[in-house]
Design a protein around this motif. Structure first.
Motif, short mmCIF file in Angstrom:
data_model
loop_
_atom_site.label_atom_id
_atom_site.label_comp_id
_atom_site.label_asym_id
_atom_site.label_seq_id
_atom_site.Cartn_x
_atom_site.Cartn_y
_atom_site.Cartn_z
N GLY A 153 39.70 23.01 29.88
CA GLY A 153 40.05 21.61 30.08
C GLY A 153 41.20 21.20 29.19
O GLY A 153 41.53 21.88 28.21
N GLY A 154 41.85 20.09 29.55
CA GLY A 154 42.98 19.63 28.76
C GLY A 154 43.14 18.14 28.85
O GLY A 154 42.53 17.46 29.69
N HIS A 155 44.01 17.61 27.97
CA HIS A 155 44.29 16.18 27.97
C HIS A 155 45.68 15.93 27.43
O HIS A 155 46.32 16.82 26.85
CB HIS A 155 43.24 15.42 27.14
CG HIS A 155 43.30 15.70 25.66
ND1 HIS A 155 43.70 14.78 24.73
CD2 HIS A 155 43.01 16.82 24.95
CE1 HIS A 155 43.65 15.30 23.51
NE2 HIS A 155 43.23 16.54 23.62
N VAL A 156 46.16 14.71 27.64
CA VAL A 156 47.44 14.29 27.08
C VAL A 156 47.21 14.02 25.60
O VAL A 156 46.56 13.04 25.24
CB VAL A 156 47.96 13.03 27.80
CG1 VAL A 156 49.29 12.59 27.18
CG2 VAL A 156 48.14 13.28 29.29
N GLY A 210 56.11 14.60 24.99
CA GLY A 210 54.79 14.49 24.37
C GLY A 210 54.15 15.85 24.19
O GLY A 210 54.82 16.88 24.14
N MET A 211 52.81 15.85 24.10
CA MET A 211 52.06 17.09 23.89
C MET A 211 50.85 17.14 24.81
O MET A 211 50.26 16.11 25.15
CB MET A 211 51.56 17.19 22.44
CG MET A 211 52.62 17.50 21.41
SD MET A 211 51.89 18.15 19.88
CE MET A 211 50.67 16.89 19.50
N VAL A 212 50.47 18.35 25.17
CA VAL A 212 49.24 18.61 25.92
C VAL A 212 48.35 19.50 25.07
O VAL A 212 48.84 20.46 24.45
CB VAL A 212 49.54 19.30 27.26
CG1 VAL A 212 48.26 19.76 27.95
CG2 VAL A 212 50.32 18.37 28.18
N GLU A 213 47.06 19.19 25.01
CA GLU A 213 46.11 20.05 24.31
C GLU A 213 45.12 20.63 25.30
O GLU A 213 44.62 19.92 26.18
CB GLU A 213 45.35 19.26 23.24
CG GLU A 213 44.42 20.15 22.42
CD GLU A 213 43.68 19.41 21.31
OE1 GLU A 213 43.61 19.93 20.19
OE2 GLU A 213 43.15 18.31 21.59
N ALA A 300 54.22 21.49 23.21
CA ALA A 300 55.16 20.38 23.10
C ALA A 300 56.01 20.34 24.35
O ALA A 300 56.59 21.35 24.75
CB ALA A 300 56.03 20.54 21.86
N ILE A 301 56.08 19.17 24.98
CA ILE A 301 56.82 18.99 26.23
C ILE A 301 58.02 18.07 25.96
O ILE A 301 57.85 16.96 25.45
CB ILE A 301 55.94 18.35 27.32
CG1 ILE A 301 54.57 19.04 27.41
CG2 ILE A 301 56.66 18.34 28.65
CD1 ILE A 301 54.59 20.42 27.94
N CYS A 333 58.14 10.74 32.53
CA CYS A 333 57.39 11.56 31.57
C CYS A 333 56.60 12.59 32.36
O CYS A 333 55.80 12.24 33.23
CB CYS A 333 56.44 10.68 30.75
SG CYS A 333 55.45 11.60 29.54
N ILE A 334 56.83 13.87 32.07
CA ILE A 334 56.13 14.92 32.81
C ILE A 334 54.83 15.33 32.15
O ILE A 334 54.08 16.15 32.71
CB ILE A 334 57.03 16.17 32.99
CG1 ILE A 334 57.43 16.75 31.63
CG2 ILE A 334 58.25 15.84 33.84
CD1 ILE A 334 58.22 18.05 31.75
N VAL A 335 54.50 14.76 31.00
CA VAL A 335 53.33 15.21 30.23
C VAL A 335 52.02 15.09 31.02
O VAL A 335 51.24 16.05 31.05
CB VAL A 335 53.24 14.47 28.89
CG1 VAL A 335 52.01 14.92 28.10
CG2 VAL A 335 54.51 14.73 28.06
N PRO A 336 51.72 13.94 31.66
CA PRO A 336 50.43 13.86 32.38
C PRO A 336 50.29 14.92 33.47
O PRO A 336 49.22 15.51 33.63
CB PRO A 336 50.45 12.45 32.98
CG PRO A 336 51.40 11.68 32.13
CD PRO A 336 52.45 12.66 31.71
N ARG A 337 51.37 15.18 34.19
CA ARG A 337 51.31 16.19 35.25
C ARG A 337 51.33 17.61 34.70
O ARG A 337 51.00 18.57 35.41
CB ARG A 337 52.46 15.99 36.23
CG ARG A 337 52.37 14.66 36.99
CD ARG A 337 53.59 14.44 37.87
NE ARG A 337 53.69 15.45 38.90
CZ ARG A 337 54.84 15.84 39.44
NH1 ARG A 337 55.99 15.33 39.01
NH2 ARG A 337 54.85 16.76 40.38
N ALA A 338 51.69 17.75 33.41
CA ALA A 338 51.69 19.07 32.79
C ALA A 338 50.29 19.51 32.37
O ALA A 338 50.07 20.69 32.12
CB ALA A 338 52.62 19.09 31.58
N VAL A 339 49.34 18.57 32.30
CA VAL A 339 47.98 18.93 31.86
C VAL A 339 47.36 19.98 32.78
O VAL A 339 46.93 21.04 32.29
CB VAL A 339 47.09 17.68 31.74
CG1 VAL A 339 45.64 18.09 31.45
CG2 VAL A 339 47.59 16.75 30.64
N PRO A 340 47.29 19.77 34.11
CA PRO A 340 46.72 20.84 34.95
C PRO A 340 47.54 22.13 34.92
O PRO A 340 46.99 23.22 35.11
CB PRO A 340 46.71 20.22 36.35
CG PRO A 340 47.66 19.08 36.30
CD PRO A 340 47.62 18.57 34.90
N CYS A 341 48.84 22.01 34.65
CA CYS A 341 49.67 23.22 34.53
C CYS A 341 49.26 24.05 33.32
O CYS A 341 49.17 25.28 33.38
CB CYS A 341 51.15 22.85 34.43
SG CYS A 341 51.79 21.93 35.82
#
Length: 355
Positions: A153-156, A210-213, A300-301, A333-341
């Protein structure tokens, strides 16, 4: 082009952003694994464009067509090939980018590398659009991992200077709520501030990074290899295939550089006969090998390079300075869509290690 990743699994990504289709070929999966197509589609929809105000208005349904490798909803042992048709393209918005490249984008380096023969429409093969194909592979791997007791799992984690709460690296919470959220965060008040910031920069014609964890739970200890085939190595290599990624850290990451060994080392202890650690600064990986603790990493995005704010560039044909203001449809901002990636990145790397 280096568009094939090969280990126990082999993953090939093909297509261009404004071409007929994008797609992937995933080889090496065992036969007899069920693929829930409805669940896969729900996962792909988390990345799809045109649905939320923080994403590009380009609308694509991102419905995969399976050409091989799946029979009656089950893997058959053959390579799995799937495509997603591109149905909502406006290529004229990109016509001048071979001459005046976007700052921060691959336009210039692609021109040097491929001598002007590259497809510039929508970014071509360099586009984040191709992550939809990556997510087909990741979504399949996720389902197989879940049947083996492994969850991803991941989040912004951050947008600009607004930060979410990070995962508890020892006791990572359930991912079910995050999987259902349009804007996945642990602290919804922080998420609201992030959305406000994205809306602000979008109104200014700008963008923000932003960042994805991501965390992986249920992993056994002993996966991975030292040196070149460590779990960090495999995850990092796949992570950098996602456009916009500029850094990857595991566990405490760069914060570990500020600590003493007595602070950073994670003390071992026994619980029900299993060796665990009281803290998890190592992020679940020691010497490239999983320790049995949750695997935790962050990426880091960078801000989206395509912005309507006027920027300095050059005219390659005229050999002189030029101004550039981007037109077209782009994510502020591409960060939210990068979470599933990023979840897909972890799923492919972890399943590969488990095979």
């Amino acid at each position: 082009m280096g568009s094939v990743w090969k280990n126990k699994l082999s993953l090939s990504i093909f297509g261009q952003s404004h071409g007929e289709a994008i797609g992937m070929m995933l080889d090496g999966l065992p036969a007899g694994e069920a693929i829930d197509m409805a669940e896969l589609q729900q996962y792909l929809s988390r990345r799809a464009p045109g649905k939320f105000p923080w994403a590009t208005p380009r609308k694509e349904d991102d419905v995969p067509e399976f050409l091989s490798g799946v029979v009656d909803g089950m893997t058959c042992g053959a390579p799995i090939t799937a495509v997603i048709r591109n149905t909502n393209t406006i290529s004229k918005d990109y016509s001048g980018l071979k001459d005046v490249p976007r700052p921060g984008h691959a336009d210039y380096t692609a021109q040097v590398k491929y001598g002007g023969f590259q497809d510039v429409a929508g970014g071509g093969h360099f586009s984040g659009r191709l992550t939809a194909a990556f997510c087909i592979a990741g979504g399949i791997c996720l389902q197989i991992l879940q049947r083996r007791g492994v969850r991803v799992g991941g989040h912004v984690a951050a947008v600009g200077g607004e930060a979410d709460t990070l995962f508890d690296p020892v006791n990572v919470q359930d991912f079910a709520k995050l999987d259902r959220m349009d804007f996945p965060v642990l602290d919804e008040s922080a998420g609201a501030r992030m959305v406000e910031l994205i809306d602000l920069v979008r109104g200014e014609g700008d963008s923000v990074g932003g960042m994805v964890e991501v965390a992986v739970t249920g992993l056994p200890s002993g996966l991975g290899e030292p040196m070149f085939d460590g779990m960090e190595n495999q995850i990092a290599k796949l992570a950098f295939a996602i456009p916009g990624v500029k850094g990857v850290e595991f566990g405490a990451g760069f914060e570990a550089a500020k600590k003493r060994g007595s602070e950073n080392n994670d003390p071992f202890y026994y619980k029900n006969g299993q060796v665990l650690t009281k803290t998890n600064h190592h992020g679940g990986i020691l010497g490239g090998i999983t320790s049995g603790m949750p695997l935790v990493f962050r990426t880091a995005i960078k801000p989206t390079p395509s912005i309507s704010v006027e920027q300095d560039s050059v005219s390659l044909s005229r050999g002189e300075a030029a101004k550039l203001a981007i037109k077209g449809r782009h994510d502020p901002c591409i960060v939210p869509r990068a979470v599933p990636c990023m979840v897909a990145v972890a799923a492919v790397a972890v399943l590969d290690a488990m095979l």
